[in-house]
Design an enzyme around this catalytic site. Structure first.
Site, PDB file in Angstrom:
ATOM      1  N   CYS A  14      13.580  10.112   7.549  1.00  0.00           N
ATOM      2  CA  CYS A  14      13.500   9.921   8.492  1.00  0.00           C
ATOM      3  C   CYS A  14      14.773   9.831   9.331  1.00  0.00           C
ATOM      4  CB  CYS A  14      12.716   8.361   8.932  1.00  0.00           C
ATOM      5  SG  CYS A  14      13.394   7.288   7.662  1.00  0.00           S
TER       6      CYS A  14
ATOM      7  N   LYS B  61       0.971  -1.132  -0.136  1.00  0.00           N
ATOM      8  CA  LYS B  61      -0.104   0.078  -0.111  1.00  0.00           C
ATOM      9  C   LYS B  61       0.897   1.267  -0.048  1.00  0.00           C
ATOM     10  CE  LYS B  61      -2.521   3.342   1.974  1.00  0.00           C
ATOM     11  NZ  LYS B  61      -1.935   4.660   1.409  1.00  0.00           N
TER      12      LYS B  61
ATOM     13  N   GLU C 211       9.269   1.571  11.440  1.00  0.00           N
ATOM     14  CA  GLU C 211      10.295   2.460  10.958  1.00  0.00           C
ATOM     15  C   GLU C 211       9.629   3.798  11.129  1.00  0.00           C
ATOM     16  OE1 GLU C 211      12.192   5.031   9.883  1.00  0.00           O
ATOM     17  OE2 GLU C 211      12.780   4.414   8.086  1.00  0.00           O
TER      18      GLU C 211
HETATM   19  P1  ADP Z   1       2.083  11.241   6.938  1.00  0.00           P
HETATM   20  O1  ADP Z   1       1.052  11.634   7.980  1.00  0.00           O
HETATM   21  O2  ADP Z   1       3.270  12.102   6.861  1.00  0.00           O
HETATM   22  O3  ADP Z   1       1.255  11.118   5.652  1.00  0.00           O
HETATM   23  P2  ADP Z   1       1.491   8.428   7.747  1.00  0.00           P
HETATM   24  O4  ADP Z   1       2.329   7.949   8.775  1.00  0.00           O
HETATM   25  O5  ADP Z   1       0.267   8.980   8.171  1.00  0.00           O
HETATM   26  O6  ADP Z   1       2.444   9.829   7.432  1.00  0.00           O
HETATM   27  O7  ADP Z   1       1.587   7.763   6.355  1.00  0.00           O
HETATM   28  C1  ADP Z   1       2.245   6.722   6.018  1.00  0.00           C
HETATM   29  C2  ADP Z   1       1.492   5.631   5.342  1.00  0.00           C
HETATM   30  O8  ADP Z   1       0.599   4.953   6.300  1.00  0.00           O
HETATM   31  C3  ADP Z   1       0.882   6.249   4.221  1.00  0.00           C
HETATM   32  O9  ADP Z   1       0.947   4.803   3.171  1.00  0.00           O
HETATM   33  C4  ADP Z   1      -0.660   6.286   4.565  1.00  0.00           C
HETATM   34  O10 ADP Z   1      -1.586   6.125   3.470  1.00  0.00           O
HETATM   35  C5  ADP Z   1      -0.482   5.025   5.609  1.00  0.00           C
HETATM   36  N1  ADP Z   1      -1.695   5.307   6.816  1.00  0.00           N
HETATM   37  C6  ADP Z   1      -2.148   6.356   7.321  1.00  0.00           C
HETATM   38  N2  ADP Z   1      -3.114   6.281   8.175  1.00  0.00           N
HETATM   39  C7  ADP Z   1      -3.412   5.082   8.341  1.00  0.00           C
HETATM   40  C8  ADP Z   1      -3.971   4.160   9.202  1.00  0.00           C
HETATM   41  N3  ADP Z   1      -4.738   4.433   9.885  1.00  0.00           N
HETATM   42  N4  ADP Z   1      -3.841   2.548   9.010  1.00  0.00           N
HETATM   43  C9  ADP Z   1      -2.882   2.290   7.901  1.00  0.00           C
HETATM   44  N5  ADP Z   1      -2.151   2.983   7.178  1.00  0.00           N
HETATM   45  C10 ADP Z   1      -2.267   4.309   7.447  1.00  0.00           C
END
Ligand code: ADP
Length: 486
Positions: A290, A181, A256
């Site tokens: 990161c 994803k 990570e």
């Molecule tokens: P940012 O806020 O900087 O975009 P995230 O950690 O939210 O960083 O995003 C990193 C990845 O996690 C992306 O692929 C995002 O779509 C996904 N993501 C965001 N929210 C969720 C969630 N609730 N569950 C699983 N994956 C998520």
């Protein structure tokens, strides 16, 4: 590859079971070029049913052609993928630059890194072995290293090619099947990667790519009962949610989650060697890394000189459109830009501004630009010294001795990477042992570079290790077998 070529790409389909299919909801999300603010394409908005189909396809692949391949055969497919990435490296780099706003010269390094991850794990696939264990008389005991099964891999937008490379290549080499994803802000290179995998002969279902929103596709994947391992790179808040979801299904998870990594510069450091690295290790990808070295801790005797020389470098930094490979490109999105600018504004109100860079006159006003900014004399308890900013902002702090350097360096919730600059060999060894950090760089700063080098954090930077052979251990589990033969 131009913007026009990109808009002609049918990137609204997702890749499930070796085929390009429309997401079940039939909806699409816009793709923005952060350098110009223009909408340059669309990606599919996947949903629950698409994640179900992808997990099912991955499970079937493990029972089918993919699961029957030998490790050597898996390695050969990965090697072909590596060659195809190399052949399309320039296209991939341009796509990443338009999608993420990363200067083209940096995107080029990312496509080279993706090819290298595939090459490394291609070679490693058939070198992963179990052990035999000396045991009681009459027994032969040994271990088998087995793949977990279906791996859910959720990646962020800052280094899509590198992060998908390190996770997907290792997972496949170890014999898992993957549902990937990508981040909604940076999905295009993952889609091209899927087409490369198909062209290289990766059996259907071994790799599935479902684009869409984190709260929809990401959450569905993290909580899916058919997933046996989760690998996540991103923010701490989302990482916690992933770990909670993993806990409910009792599956292992690799996280990570970023950091607040220090450079520690002692009085005896070779400053000519250190200076460009001190700044570059934070400015690459506009600080959206990161392992960015966002804190610079300097011993009192050279503090003034380091401050002066860093300020000089900052004043020469130019921010501009990513295609032109300026020192820095834009921030990935309006939302992220606001967050980074908020930290800069706070610093300007409460801290000493040491220097900032300049905006290129041709940078479009709709682009998400911020100026690289250096603050000095920053108190260790200030938000800018503790929180991950994820932008081109560094803080300078002075220390008196080794003990204080360690206290400051270890004084945040994070522990991903640390750089130590000193000519004193005994001190190098002491610091390497005492730093709370997943990687320590002495007289260099690798910023996560080096496919061979295990990478991961302590504390809120996460757990589990990616890269190198450690990643293969993480993507496998050990089965112990004892045979009683008398
Ligand atoms: P940012 O806020 O900087 O975009 P995230 O950690 O939210 O960083 O995003 C990193 C990845 O996690 C992306 O692929 C995002 O779509 C996904 N993501 C965001 N929210 C969720 C969630 N609730 N569950 C699983 N994956 C998520």
């Amino acid at each position: 590859m131009t913007i026009d070529d990109l808009t002609r790409l049918d990137s609204t389909r997702i890749f499930v079971n070796g085929a390009w299919v429309a997401p079940s909801g039939g909806e699409a999300l816009p793709v923005e070029d952060p350098s110009t603010g223009r909408i340059i394409g669309r990606i599919g908005r996947g949903g629950l049913a698409d994640v179900d189909a992808a997990v099912e396809a991955a499970a079937a692949a493990l029972e089918g052609e993919w699961g029957r391949l030998t490790a050597t055969e898996r390695g050969r497919i990965l090697m072909r993928m590596s060659a195809l990435v190399t052949a399309r490296a320039e296209d991939l780099a341009m796509i990443e630059t338009l999608d993420v706003g990363k200067p083209l010269n940096q995107s080029r390094r990312d496509s080279v890194a993706l090819a290298r991850y595939l090459e490394f794990y291609a070679g490693a696939a058939d070198k992963l072995t179990g052990t035999t264990i000396p045991y009681q008389e009459g027994f032969t005991a040994y271990t088998l290293r087995e793949p977990h099964g279906v791996c859910g891999i959720i990646i962020p937008w800052n280094y899509p090619m590198q992060i998908l490379g390190r996770a997907v290549a290792a997972a496949l080499a170890a014999g898992n099947a993957v549902v990937l994803k990508p981040a909604e802000d940076a999905s295009l290179s993952s889609l091209v990667f899927a087409s490369i995998a198909a062209e290289a002969g990766l059996p259907a279902g071994a790799l599935n790519v479902v684009t869409g929103l984190g709260a929809e596709v990401g959450a569905a994947l993290a909580g899916h009962r058919g997933v046996q391992h989760l690998s996540f790179t991103g923010s701490v808040a989302t990482g916690m949610r992933i770990q909670e979801a993993a806990a409910r299904n009792v599956v292992p998870v690799t996280l990570e989650l970023g950091g607040k990594s220090p450079h520690i510069v002692f009085d005896d450091a070779d400053l000519d060697l250190a200076m460009p690295v001190l700044v570059g290790a934070c400015m690459q990808n506009a600080g959206q890394t990161c392992s960015a070295a966002s804190r610079v801790l300097v011993q009192r005797g050279v503090y003034e000189e380091v401050r002066r020389r860093m300020a000089e470098i900052y004043r020469g930094l130019v921010v501009g459109p990513a295609c032109d490979s300026h020192d820095l490109g834009p921030i990935v999105s309006r939302r992220q830009r606001q967050s980074v600018q908020g930290f800069i504004d706070l610093g300007r109100r409460e801290l000493t501004l040491a220097a900032e860079g300049t905006l290129h006159p041709e940078a479009p006003p709709e682009g998400h630009y911020v100026l690289p900014t250096l603050f000095s004399e920053v108190p260790p308890d200030h938000a800018l010294a503790r929180e991950e900013i994820f932008g081109p902002v560094q803080v300078l702090m002075a220390f008196e001795d080794e003990a204080e350097a360690l206290r400051l360096a270890n004084g945040t919730d994070y522990g991903l990477v640390a750089g130590v600059w000193t000519r004193d060999g005994a001190r190098q060894l002491r610091m390497a042992r005492k730093l709370h950090s997943g990687q320590v760089f002495i007289n260099n700063y690798g910023a996560g570079g080096g496919v061979e080098l295990p990478f991961g954090g302590v504390g809120r930077s996460g757990h589990g290790r990616e890269k190198g052979f450690e990643a293969l251990y993480g993507f496998t589990r050990v089965k112990t077998v004892t045979v009683h033969h008398g």
